[in-house]
Design a protein around this motif. Structure first.
Motif, PDB file in Angstrom:
ATOM      1  N   PRO A 104      39.190  38.519  40.982  1.00 30.10           N
ATOM      2  CA  PRO A 104      39.908  37.623  40.074  1.00 30.10           C
ATOM      3  C   PRO A 104      39.139  36.339  39.773  1.00 30.10           C
ATOM      4  O   PRO A 104      39.196  35.819  38.660  1.00 30.10           O
ATOM      5  CB  PRO A 104      41.211  37.334  40.831  1.00 30.10           C
ATOM      6  CG  PRO A 104      41.407  38.537  41.689  1.00 30.10           C
ATOM      7  CD  PRO A 104      40.034  38.949  42.108  1.00 30.10           C
ATOM      8  N   SER A 105      38.407  35.830  40.764  1.00 28.97           N
ATOM      9  CA  SER A 105      37.651  34.592  40.547  1.00 28.97           C
ATOM     10  C   SER A 105      36.575  34.769  39.474  1.00 28.97           C
ATOM     11  O   SER A 105      36.221  33.807  38.778  1.00 28.97           O
ATOM     12  CB  SER A 105      37.010  34.129  41.859  1.00 28.97           C
ATOM     13  OG  SER A 105      36.180  35.147  42.395  1.00 28.97           O
ATOM     14  N   ASP A 106      36.064  35.990  39.330  1.00 25.85           N
ATOM     15  CA  ASP A 106      35.083  36.254  38.269  1.00 25.85           C
ATOM     16  C   ASP A 106      35.720  36.077  36.898  1.00 25.85           C
ATOM     17  O   ASP A 106      35.091  35.561  35.971  1.00 25.85           O
ATOM     18  CB  ASP A 106      34.530  37.681  38.391  1.00 25.85           C
ATOM     19  CG  ASP A 106      33.767  37.896  39.688  1.00 25.85           C
ATOM     20  OD1 ASP A 106      33.275  36.895  40.248  1.00 25.85           O
ATOM     21  OD2 ASP A 106      33.665  39.050  40.130  1.00 25.85           O
ATOM     22  N   VAL A 107      36.976  36.516  36.780  1.00 28.24           N
ATOM     23  CA  VAL A 107      37.695  36.366  35.510  1.00 28.24           C
ATOM     24  C   VAL A 107      37.916  34.895  35.206  1.00 28.24           C
ATOM     25  O   VAL A 107      37.741  34.438  34.076  1.00 28.24           O
ATOM     26  CB  VAL A 107      39.055  37.101  35.555  1.00 28.24           C
ATOM     27  CG1 VAL A 107      39.759  36.992  34.200  1.00 28.24           C
ATOM     28  CG2 VAL A 107      38.855  38.561  35.921  1.00 28.24           C
ATOM     29  N   GLU A 108      38.287  34.126  36.221  1.00 25.50           N
ATOM     30  CA  GLU A 108      38.544  32.696  36.021  1.00 25.50           C
ATOM     31  C   GLU A 108      37.279  31.968  35.585  1.00 25.50           C
ATOM     32  O   GLU A 108      37.321  31.088  34.707  1.00 25.50           O
ATOM     33  CB  GLU A 108      39.106  32.082  37.304  1.00 25.50           C
ATOM     34  CG  GLU A 108      39.289  30.567  37.262  1.00 25.50           C
ATOM     35  CD  GLU A 108      40.177  30.112  36.104  1.00 25.50           C
ATOM     36  OE1 GLU A 108      40.015  28.953  35.678  1.00 25.50           O
ATOM     37  OE2 GLU A 108      40.996  30.913  35.620  1.00 25.50           O
ATOM     38  N   ARG A 109      36.149  32.328  36.148  1.00 17.38           N
ATOM     39  CA  ARG A 109      34.891  31.689  35.740  1.00 17.38           C
ATOM     40  C   ARG A 109      34.565  32.023  34.285  1.00 17.38           C
ATOM     41  O   ARG A 109      34.116  31.153  33.532  1.00 17.38           O
ATOM     42  CB  ARG A 109      33.751  32.129  36.667  1.00 17.38           C
ATOM     43  CG  ARG A 109      33.729  31.389  37.989  1.00 17.38           C
ATOM     44  CD  ARG A 109      32.423  31.628  38.729  1.00 17.38           C
ATOM     45  NE  ARG A 109      32.316  33.002  39.190  1.00 17.38           N
ATOM     46  CZ  ARG A 109      32.774  33.422  40.366  1.00 17.38           C
ATOM     47  NH1 ARG A 109      33.365  32.568  41.191  1.00 17.38           N
ATOM     48  NH2 ARG A 109      32.618  34.678  40.740  1.00 17.38           N
TER      49      ARG A 109
END
Length: 225
Positions: A104-109
């Motif tokens: 999910p953190s990849d999506v946020e970045r």
């Protein structure tokens, strides 16, 4: 030895024929149980039992399905196929998504990068509008002075004013378009973020209807510990 083999074959054939001849059929017609040595064609769809010579059931043939049962069966098969197709389509989308974002953190970045890009463009257009409006105000003031002197505004000055006005409108339109893009991308990233969260717990292809979001929250919260 050969005569014995031939005799055995004849005995088996006779036993088989005798067994076949002794078969009985039991079926129900209008609530009445009927036993015959054959099954009438007009009753075969009702279902029946095949009995041996001792009256024991050796085979049961189910009744033919009714029109309603056939319709229900077709509907169930269609629903099953639709579900399988939906799972296959969702699996493809999920695998494509996981190739882009593992967590999910990849999506946020990615969302933040897109937001920064759009915001930078909007700020650039706003500065351009300020610059164009200043030039437009100056050109319009010059044109007004010329008109007050009773002179005709030169064609190139009128063209410049029109071009400046069009430039302002274009930049305002660009800003609105990118603001809409920001809304759309924010929504899309939010959906992707949630799907990637789900895929941390469920396998690719899992349909939304089969997802327990509370379970996702619990398991992801546990992974933080």
């Amino acid at each position: 030895m050969k005569p014995l083999v031939g005799l055995f074959a004849v005995v088996c054939l006779l036993a088989s024929a005798s067994s076949f001849a002794n078969k009985l059929y039991r079926f129900t017609v209008d609530g009445r149980v009927v036993v015959k040595d054959y099954i009438p064609a007009e009753y075969s769809h009702l279902g029946y039992e095949i009995l041996n010579s001792n009256g024991m059931t050796v085979k049961t043939v189910a009744p033919a399905p009714t029109a309603e049962e056939l319709a229900q069966r077709r509907a169930e098969e269609a629903a099953k196929k639709a579900r399988q197709d939906a799972i296959a389509a969702q699996r493809k989308l999920d695998l494509d998504l996981l190739r882009l974002y593992a967590k999910p953190s990849d999506v946020e970045r990615a969302r933040q990068r897109k937001a920064d890009e759009i915001d930078s463009y909007i700020q650039l257009q706003r500065r351009r509008i300020v610059d164009l409006e200043q030039k437009l105000e100056k050109s319009q003031a010059q044109a007004a002075n010329i008109e007050r002197r009773g002179q005709e505004v030169p064609a190139d000055m009128r063209l410049e004013i029109v071009q400046l006005q069009n430039g302002v409108r274009d930049s305002e339109g660009n800003i609105k378009a990118r603001q809409q893009e920001m809304k759309d991308s924010t929504r899309d990233f939010a959906e992707q973020y949630e799907r990637v969260r789900i895929l941390q717990v469920y396998p690719a292809g899992t349909l939304d209807a089969d997802v327990d979001l509370d379970k996702v929250d619990r398991e992801l919260e546990g992974k933080k510990d």
